[in-house]
Write a protein that holds these residues in place. Structure first.
Motif, short mmCIF file in Angstrom:
data_model
loop_
_atom_site.label_atom_id
_atom_site.label_comp_id
_atom_site.label_asym_id
_atom_site.label_seq_id
_atom_site.Cartn_x
_atom_site.Cartn_y
_atom_site.Cartn_z
N SER A 48 0.98 -1.31 -0.06
CA SER A 48 0.22 0.11 -0.22
C SER A 48 0.82 1.64 0.13
O SER A 48 1.45 1.26 0.76
N GLY A 49 0.99 2.25 -0.59
CA GLY A 49 1.00 3.15 -1.02
C GLY A 49 2.24 3.40 -1.50
O GLY A 49 3.81 4.36 -1.88
N SER A 50 3.04 2.26 -2.49
CA SER A 50 3.90 2.12 -3.10
C SER A 50 3.90 3.06 -4.53
O SER A 50 4.85 2.90 -5.12
N HIS A 169 -8.70 -4.83 -25.58
CA HIS A 169 -6.55 -5.39 -25.54
C HIS A 169 -6.67 -6.39 -24.58
O HIS A 169 -5.26 -6.77 -24.33
N ILE A 170 -7.04 -5.10 -23.16
CA ILE A 170 -6.29 -5.08 -21.83
C ILE A 170 -7.35 -5.44 -20.43
O ILE A 170 -7.98 -5.10 -21.21
N ILE A 171 -7.24 -6.97 -20.17
CA ILE A 171 -7.72 -7.26 -19.21
C ILE A 171 -7.31 -6.69 -17.66
O ILE A 171 -6.11 -6.24 -17.36
N LEU A 172 -7.46 -5.48 -17.01
CA LEU A 172 -6.93 -5.16 -16.03
C LEU A 172 -7.58 -4.85 -14.69
O LEU A 172 -8.70 -4.45 -14.66
N ALA A 173 -7.27 -5.44 -13.51
CA ALA A 173 -7.74 -6.33 -12.36
C ALA A 173 -7.38 -5.91 -11.30
O ALA A 173 -5.40 -5.81 -11.23
N ASP A 174 -7.67 -5.38 -10.52
CA ASP A 174 -6.96 -4.49 -9.64
C ASP A 174 -7.82 -5.36 -8.60
O ASP A 174 -8.40 -5.77 -7.49
N GLU A 175 -6.65 -5.86 -7.66
CA GLU A 175 -6.62 -7.15 -6.37
C GLU A 175 -8.28 -7.90 -6.36
O GLU A 175 -8.59 -8.64 -5.40
N ASP A 208 -0.52 -9.20 -2.83
CA ASP A 208 -0.19 -10.64 -3.21
C ASP A 208 0.57 -11.34 -3.46
O ASP A 208 0.70 -11.45 -4.88
N GLN A 209 1.70 -11.39 -2.95
CA GLN A 209 3.08 -12.42 -3.78
C GLN A 209 2.72 -13.37 -4.41
O GLN A 209 3.27 -14.06 -5.95
N ASN A 210 1.77 -14.68 -4.03
CA ASN A 210 1.24 -15.55 -4.77
C ASN A 210 0.91 -15.33 -5.21
O ASN A 210 1.08 -15.94 -6.88
N ILE A 211 -0.07 -14.16 -5.77
CA ILE A 211 -1.41 -14.37 -6.80
C ILE A 211 -0.21 -12.98 -7.76
O ILE A 211 0.19 -13.37 -9.40
N ASP A 216 3.52 -14.48 -15.68
CA ASP A 216 4.35 -14.47 -16.06
C ASP A 216 5.57 -13.40 -16.42
O ASP A 216 7.05 -13.71 -16.85
N ARG A 217 4.82 -12.35 -15.96
CA ARG A 217 6.05 -10.99 -15.64
C ARG A 217 5.43 -10.39 -14.75
O ARG A 217 4.64 -10.43 -14.50
N CYS A 218 6.90 -9.54 -13.60
CA CYS A 218 5.78 -9.42 -12.48
C CYS A 218 6.46 -7.61 -12.25
O CYS A 218 7.79 -8.25 -12.54
N ILE A 219 6.22 -6.94 -12.05
CA ILE A 219 6.89 -5.73 -11.69
C ILE A 219 6.77 -5.33 -10.48
O ILE A 219 5.43 -4.99 -10.01
N ARG A 220 7.64 -4.96 -10.09
CA ARG A 220 7.63 -5.00 -8.35
C ARG A 220 7.67 -2.82 -8.66
O ARG A 220 8.67 -2.31 -9.12
N ILE A 221 6.66 -2.44 -7.82
CA ILE A 221 7.08 -0.91 -7.70
C ILE A 221 6.73 -0.70 -5.85
O ILE A 221 6.43 -1.15 -5.20
#
Length: 235
Positions: A48-50, A169-175, A208-211, A216-221
């Motif tokens: 949160s807040g990242s 073109h994009i599915i954007l899913a928030d939590e 959630d780290q597991n999610i 296939d690719r993960c961007i951490r902010i």
């Protein structure tokens, strides 16, 4: 990652977002750069807040950058009017939220038809399109139910059908699994995987780290900066 915008469905270059809170400036994004090609399955992770929610708002055409370039399906958003942003959102992006955002007074079928209605598609065409989307999420037998008659997992599958129905073109899913138990959450993620295999870009925003690590690719902010951008090895 190659940062060319030519084939990118999402392209960000040195994106900054500053909010004025009274006399104080809050730096939500501090110059992030990345691109996502059509058909990727990406997670954006952070506490949160990242800055991950601000990043999501940029992808979803819900906000504009203070500085930098944001292109969604090749269209730069910074100079667009609210109407132009709304049109780009409606034609390009399907949204899935943690709390589903289904309209309680409408049936499952009517909820899924809503984005088609906003696109001006005639009702006799909307119905079969919505039924096809519900068939993909295995909910054809619930099309006349109201949201209060569904389980949490079923509500989320309705929300996913609603997001899919316009062939975005994009599915954007928030939590998207935040309100679900782990077993139901896993089945929802498997559904996103199936959607992605059809060629749709899927972006999951999560803490959630597991999610996050099931993509296939993960961007951490963190603190408005990209901490890491990695391709995940799937077993």
């Amino acid at each position: 990652m190659n940062n060319s915008s030519e084939k990118s469905v999402i392209y960000m270059e040195n994106v900054k977002k500053v909010y004025q809170m009274g006399e104080e400036k809050v730096f939500a994004l501090r110059g992030i750069t990345f691109n996502v090609n059509q058909g990727e399955f990406l997670s954006i992770m952070g506490p949160s807040g990242s800055g991950k929610s601000t990043c999501m708002n940029m992808i979803g055409c819900l906000d504009r950058p203070s500085e930098g370039i944001v292109k969604i399906s090749g269209k730069e958003t910074s100079s667009m009017s609210e109407k132009e942003l709304a049109e780009l959102r409606n034609r390009t992006i399907g949204f899935v939220f943690q709390q589903y955002h289904l309209l309680s007074g409408l049936s499952v079928l009517e909820n899924v038809m809503l984005p088609l209605r906003y696109q001006g598609i005639e009702k006799h065409k909307r119905i079969p399109m919505a039924k096809e989307a519900l068939e993909k999420v295995q909910l054809l037998d619930r099309l006349n139910h109201r949201p209060h008659e569904l389980s949490g997992g079923q509500k989320q599958r309705v929300a996913i059908a609603r997001a899919m129905v316009t062939n975005p073109h994009i599915i954007l899913a928030d939590e998207p699994t935040g309100a679900l138990d782990s077993k139901t959450g896993k089945s929802v993620m498997e559904l996103f995987r199936t959607i992605n295999k059809s060629g749709t870009t899927v972006v999951i925003v999560t803490h959630d780290q597991n999610i996050g690590e099931s993509a296939d690719r993960c961007i951490r902010i963190l603190d408005g900066n990209i901490q890491s951008d990695q391709i995940l090895q799937r077993v």
